[in-house]
Design a protein around this motif. Structure first.
Motif, mmCIF file in Angstrom:
data_model
loop_
_atom_site.group_PDB
_atom_site.id
_atom_site.type_symbol
_atom_site.label_atom_id
_atom_site.label_comp_id
_atom_site.label_asym_id
_atom_site.label_seq_id
_atom_site.Cartn_x
_atom_site.Cartn_y
_atom_site.Cartn_z
ATOM 1 N N VAL A 81 11.293 6.773 5.415
ATOM 2 C CA VAL A 81 10.128 8.703 5.951
ATOM 3 C C VAL A 81 9.227 7.405 5.235
ATOM 4 O O VAL A 81 8.046 7.978 5.626
ATOM 5 C CB VAL A 81 10.944 9.276 4.288
ATOM 6 C CG1 VAL A 81 9.614 9.748 4.242
ATOM 7 C CG2 VAL A 81 12.002 9.450 4.828
ATOM 8 N N ASP A 112 7.173 5.652 8.407
ATOM 9 C CA ASP A 112 6.832 7.092 9.401
ATOM 10 C C ASP A 112 5.828 7.651 8.815
ATOM 11 O O ASP A 112 4.949 8.195 9.891
ATOM 12 C CB ASP A 112 8.868 8.169 9.577
ATOM 13 C CG ASP A 112 9.201 7.039 10.885
ATOM 14 O OD1 ASP A 112 9.091 5.993 11.075
ATOM 15 O OD2 ASP A 112 10.609 7.273 10.242
ATOM 16 N N THR A 113 5.837 7.903 7.726
ATOM 17 C CA THR A 113 4.715 8.974 7.628
ATOM 18 C C THR A 113 3.309 8.408 7.328
ATOM 19 O O THR A 113 2.349 9.180 7.697
ATOM 20 C CB THR A 113 4.701 9.350 5.826
ATOM 21 O OG1 THR A 113 6.018 10.015 5.608
ATOM 22 C CG2 THR A 113 4.366 10.689 5.295
ATOM 23 N N ALA A 115 2.709 6.257 9.299
ATOM 24 C CA ALA A 115 1.929 5.391 10.745
ATOM 25 C C ALA A 115 2.136 7.089 11.145
ATOM 26 O O ALA A 115 0.784 7.154 11.607
ATOM 27 C CB ALA A 115 3.674 5.689 11.657
ATOM 28 N N ALA A 116 2.236 8.350 10.933
ATOM 29 C CA ALA A 116 1.708 9.344 11.286
ATOM 30 C C ALA A 116 0.540 10.043 10.598
ATOM 31 O O ALA A 116 -0.118 10.641 11.618
ATOM 32 C CB ALA A 116 2.629 10.902 10.714
ATOM 33 N N ALA A 117 0.651 9.311 9.012
ATOM 34 C CA ALA A 117 -0.751 9.782 8.617
ATOM 35 C C ALA A 117 -2.319 9.301 9.325
ATOM 36 O O ALA A 117 -3.235 9.311 8.715
ATOM 37 C CB ALA A 117 -1.131 9.581 6.987
ATOM 38 N N HIS A 118 -1.988 7.979 9.963
ATOM 39 C CA HIS A 118 -2.931 6.810 10.302
ATOM 40 C C HIS A 118 -3.370 6.675 11.406
ATOM 41 O O HIS A 118 -4.188 6.515 11.887
ATOM 42 C CB HIS A 118 -2.559 5.873 9.335
ATOM 43 C CG HIS A 118 -3.370 6.147 8.065
ATOM 44 N ND1 HIS A 118 -4.188 6.840 7.125
ATOM 45 C CD2 HIS A 118 -2.092 5.366 6.820
ATOM 46 C CE1 HIS A 118 -3.396 6.988 5.931
ATOM 47 N NE2 HIS A 118 -2.657 6.148 5.653
ATOM 48 N N GLY A 119 -1.952 6.651 12.456
ATOM 49 C CA GLY A 119 -1.974 6.975 13.831
ATOM 50 C C GLY A 119 -1.963 5.284 14.345
ATOM 51 O O GLY A 119 -1.551 4.534 13.307
#
Lengths: 121, 874
Positions: free
Chosen positions: B49, B52-53, B55-59
């Motif tokens: 989690v 993934d988070t 990765a989602a937050a920063h690109g």
């Protein structure tokens, strides 16, 4: 074993969320005002009468992605029990995006409905 | 690092979720422990989690770098926690890379690097092959060169050149300095496609008429020595007393060893005072190089050369009846032109590769032995949801860090090695300066190999561990060891390590002994209390009679020098200057395609053998009566006698020298060293200088006292006889021998010794790590055996059997490998030394004891523990 609300529903009746749909639901949930992650997850579940299952672990990546896209803003605030928590709220851009997405969704579900139930339309 | 805040926020957010969910569950009537567990289940694997988070937050790209930094941080922490592992691995790789790069750079400078001209691969050498066991030369006569140049259609151009020595005076009044130079054909610069830095090169017509065009092109070095005057063109200089005009300066990129300036070939007879120097087809005095036309293969050029040579044989049977012309590429030429340093490069190269393989095997062993430690960490991280690819990536990063650090540390080592090797003065006939430079290709190659070996062996445990089931990994502390296949891999690694260590150590011992043997043994000629200086009366255009008279006067007057014991003349200098000649020994059948044999010769006087302490073993030495008019005589050395007249009396045999003169052998001299300290025995021919006046001679003066004290009186003596006579290379034999022989051999032994020691150290560490790891894998088995009543000696036997088997296999393979290498070394290079059995007697017990020790220590530890503990531990 725990007896969460999830257990009340037979597994075959639950629907996993489609990619992208979760984003729309999050935005829709926040239309009523700021909320933190836990509340969002449960609003989606309860709002759909437990039909839609949110993998709570996948909620956080989605929230951060939406923040990065500028659709949400995140702010540290104090929660009801006086603890520091992160509150998410809809931005203007997020609001516009939600309108577009829900229009799209209406058209899509109507179209699918016509195909699935041609006699009822 | 960045986003520490962000990171904390994220963790807090997840924690906040868990707290709320737990509370919610409690509110619904669950007990707190169940409530927390259910909350965790609802969230999913927390590591994933978080990942993934992030990765989602920063690109993506951002996360990629973020992860890299995270991995590097993690890797550095791991290294700091295991300094001995890290240091050993990095040092091993540094040694391996450093040795490899240094040796490859040396080989490149000596053998592989082409001429510093455009399109060097088009350049080939043409000539008649002179082969001795030690070197091969291609030479051609001037008339033959002209015929080839004008008749061929394979070459864009053919050039000819010869090395000369001449006095050079920068302005008419100045005193001349003797310099090495080259006389070259008019198309020299055109064929090589060298554009002079200043002025122009020669024009083809400038080597047409003997003595007509006194023009000179200066080398960059000489031009700088003269003050780098940009307006030097047109300046009048004197070469061998003749006025020349400077027409150009060669570019700095084209610097040729021992060449201060270039003059047209047509001026060569003029400056030497030998007008017919270029006329004879029998005088094979020129080096000929050609530039192949595009698309012309070496084979078709060779075919055309053969046709022209055929015509020459028909047209000039008296000189060309048995000459054969060959073409060789520059690389072929470099390899055959001096076997001694080809051999040296070969040995050093094999040693470096062995060091490198041992280094890589070493690191592989270290990584493998650490795999079980990592296995636990990996299992833990898998359990909290880390993805497999992510873990593999992290291990990859760590491996790359080790490889990179090793390679970086290897760079200064390579530089140090190169500095070291620059001290070797190679006895070479090479045209270009063999300056050793750090070779970037070698560096890139070594780093690549080091990286891949580290990454490969870093990954194997990672892939295997991430594939295993978690429960098993947690239960057994030491990891997830199962299956014969993995044991096999490790045993193979042990065997490879042992085999290459054995090869490395035998080679190093062998080479070390070969070179130190030379140094500790007495030199076969006098190396102390001897002074020498060199004269070349031809530089002043002395006639043969004048030359003879000069040397006679010098010999007579020298007796007045205090403490001088004897004075001798020789045209060759031991371990240095030699003069090749072609010979046909009477009664010896040469191979069919070889019209004559090539040997080194020296023209010496009657005191030479006494003065240099080279004993005459049979027959007599030279006498003053061996002068022109008397029967032509010669003295051969032992090898010459036994090679051409085995089991026969060499005294009285005749030899045809250079195809023109028959000489009769009157004595046999003891073998000496002529070119290099470690040269194999080679045939040598001494001729009396009175019958064959060689212009340039070296004067050797023996003394009972300090040889340095002789130099000044000798110089004075020469100047009294002729004040204009240039003197060069005035030095003591002590100094000369040290520079040419001792220090060279010292550097080489140091290099070999250093590589041997590196190999030994790495083999010890690597073998120990692997062996002790292998044995520690057996702990559970030891426990079971002890539990069912085996005593310690049984256990030890088991370990000896299982642990030592790959070692024995490795030793067998290493023996085969080193025997094969030794044989091919002998086949390729005429080395005098063979591996003695004592080499193996030293090395095999050494390797065995390291392996035994490495097996014994953990085995002992295992056998000492309580069987139950051993079982539980597993």
């Amino acid at each position: 074993m725990s007896t969460g609300p999830r257990q009340n529903l037979a597994a075959k009746d639950r629907i996993d969320l489609l990619q992208g749909t979760l984003d729309m639901l999050i935005l829709r949930t926040l239309l009523f005002g700021p909320a933190h992650g836990h509340t969002i997850a449960h609003s989606i579940e309860s709002g759909s009468d437990e039909v839609l299952q949110v993998e709570h672990g996948s909620l956080y990546p989605a929230l951060h992605r939406l923040v990065r896209q500028g659709l949400l803003s995140a702010k540290d605030g104090l929660s009801e029990n006086n603890r520091k928590a992160k509150f998410y709220s809809l931005t203007a851009k997020g609001r516009r995006h939600l309108m577009r997405e829900s229009n799209k969704w209406d058209r899509l579900s109507a179209a699918i409905g016509r195909i699935m139930r041609p006699t009822e339309s | 690092m960045f986003h520490r805040n962000d990171e904390n926020g994220l963790t807090r957010e997840i924690q906040d979720y868990l707290d709320r969910e737990t509370q919610r569950n409690i509110d619904r009537g669950m007990n707190p422990e169940d409530a927390r567990r259910a909350a965790r289940r609802k969230l999913g694997p927390s590591a994933r989690v978080l990942e993934d988070t992030r990765a989602a937050a920063h690109g993506r790209l951002f996360t990629w770098f973020e992860m890299l930094l995270r991995d590097i941080r993690h890797g550095l922490r791991m290294f700091a926690a295991n300094p001995s592992f890290t240091l050993t691995a990095i040092l091993s790789l540094a040694f391996g890379t450093g040795a490899n790069v240094a040796m490859f750079s040396a080989a490149d400078a000596l053998l592989l690097r082409p001429l510093p001209v455009p399109h060097p691969r088009e350049i080939v050498n043409l000539g008649v092959e002179f082969s001795t066991p030690d070197f091969t030369l291609l030479r051609a006569s001037y008339p033959d060169y002209v015929d080839f140049r004008d008749q061929n259609r394979s070459f864009k151009g053919l050039l000819a050149s010869t090395s000369i020595t001449a006095g050079f005076a920068a302005e008419p009044g100045a005193s001349a300095q003797v310099m090495p130079a080259m006389a070259v054909s008019g198309n020299f610069f055109d064929v090589l496609q060298i554009r002079p830095a200043l002025g122009r090169g020669f024009r083809p017509e400038e080597d047409q008429v003997r003595g007509r065009d006194p023009v000179v092109v200066l080398s960059d070095t000489l031009w700088r020595d003269l003050g780098a005057d940009p307006k030097i063109l047109g300046r009048a200089v004197r070469i061998a007393g003749i006025g020349f005009t400077v027409i150009g300066v060669a570019p700095e990129s084209f610097t040729i060893a021992d060449c201060a300036f270039y003059i047209p070939l047509a001026m060569w007879p003029t400056i030497t005072g030998q007008p017919n120097l270029l006329d004879s087809r029998a005088a094979l005095s020129l080096t000929v190089k050609g530039r192949l036309k595009p698309g012309v293969s070496l084979a078709s050029a060779q075919a055309e050369i053969e046709t022209i040579a055929q015509n020459l044989r028909r047209a000039h049977p008296e000189t060309n009846r048995s000459t054969r012309f060959t073409l060789k590429t520059e690389l072929e030429m470099a390899i055959v032109s001096n076997h001694v340093y080809t051999a040296l490069s070969g040995i050093l190269g094999i040693l470096a590769i062995a060091v490198f393989i041992v280094a890589c095997a070493n690191v592989a062993g270290l990584l493998t032995s650490r795999a079980p430690l990592r296995a636990r960490e990996i299992a833990l991280r898998l359990a909290i949801g880390a993805r497999r690819g992510r873990l593999i990536r992290q291990l990859l990063t760590e491996s790359s860090l080790i490889a990179l650090a090793g390679a970086l540390l290897g760079l200064p080592l390579a530089y140090a090695g190169i500095q070291w090797m620059r001290r070797i003065h190679y006895p070479t006939d090479l045209v270009t300066v063999p300056r050793i430079e750090l070779d970037q290709r070698a560096l890139a190659f070594s780093i690549l190999i080091a990286m891949s070996s580290v990454i490969l062996f870093g990954l194997i445990p990672a892939i295997q561990t991430t594939r295993t089931n978690l429960a098993a990994a947690f239960k057994s502390g030491a990891g997830v060891e199962t299956g014969k296949r993995r044991l096999w891999g490790r045993n193979l690694l042990v065997a490879i390590q042992v085999a290459f260590s054995l090869l490395l150590l035998t080679l190093a011992t062998f080479a070390y002994r070969a070179f130190t043997g030379e140094l500790t043994g007495a030199a076969p000629f006098r190396t102390t209390h001897l002074a020498m200086l060199s004269l070349d009366p031809k530089l002043l255009r002395y006639s043969d009679a004048d030359t003879l008279r000069l040397y006679q006067t010098l010999t007579q007057r020298a007796s007045s020098i205090p403490r001088l014991q004897s004075l001798a003349l020789g045209s060759a200098v031991p371990i240095g200057r030699v003069i090749p000649a072609v010979v046909n020994p009477e009664g010896f059948a040469l191979p069919r395609n070889q019209p004559y044999a090539t040997v080194y010769t020296s023209a010496v006087d009657e005191h030479y053998f006494d003065t240099l302490a080279i004993p005459i073993l049979r027959g007599r030495g030279f006498a003053t009566t061996d002068a022109s008019g008397a029967p032509a005589v010669a003295i051969v050395n032992e090898t010459f006698a036994s090679r051409y007249w085995p089991a026969q009396d060499p005294i009285g045999k005749r030899i045809l020298v250079n195809g023109v003169e028959w000489v009769t052998v009157v004595g046999v001299a003891r073998n000496s060293r002529y070119l290099f300290v470690t040269e194999p025995p080679m045939g040598f021919l001494y001729l009396p200088y009175r019958q064959l006046p060689a212009a340039a001679m070296t004067v050797f003066a023996a003394t009972s006292g300090d040889s340095t004290a002789l130099l000044a009186p000798l110089r004075k003596l020469v100047q009294q006889i002729d004040p204009n006579m240039p003197i060069y290379d005035a030095q003591t034999m002590e100094h000369y021998y040290d520079a040419r022989a001792v220090s060279v051999a010292h550097v080489i032994t140091q290099i070999i010794g250093a590589m041997g020691l590196m190999g030994l150290a790495m083999a010890m560490v690597g073998l120990y790590a692997l062996m002790s790891y292998s044995v520690s894998r057996l702990t559970r088995e030891i426990g079971i055996r002890m539990a069912v009543g085996a005593d310690r000696s049984n256990v030890m036997q088991m370990i000896a059997r299982q642990g030592m088997l790959p070692v024995l296999i490795g030793i067998a393979a290493g023996l085969a490998l080193s025997a094969a290498t030794g044989r091919s070394l002998h086949a390729a290079f005429p080395l005098r030394y063979t591996y003695g059995p004592e080499t193996y007697l030293l090395i095999i017990p050494l390797l065995l004891s390291i392996a035994l020790l490495a097996a014994f220590l953990p085995a002992r530890r295992a056998s000492l523990v309580d069987p139950m503990t051993a079982l539980r531990e597993e």
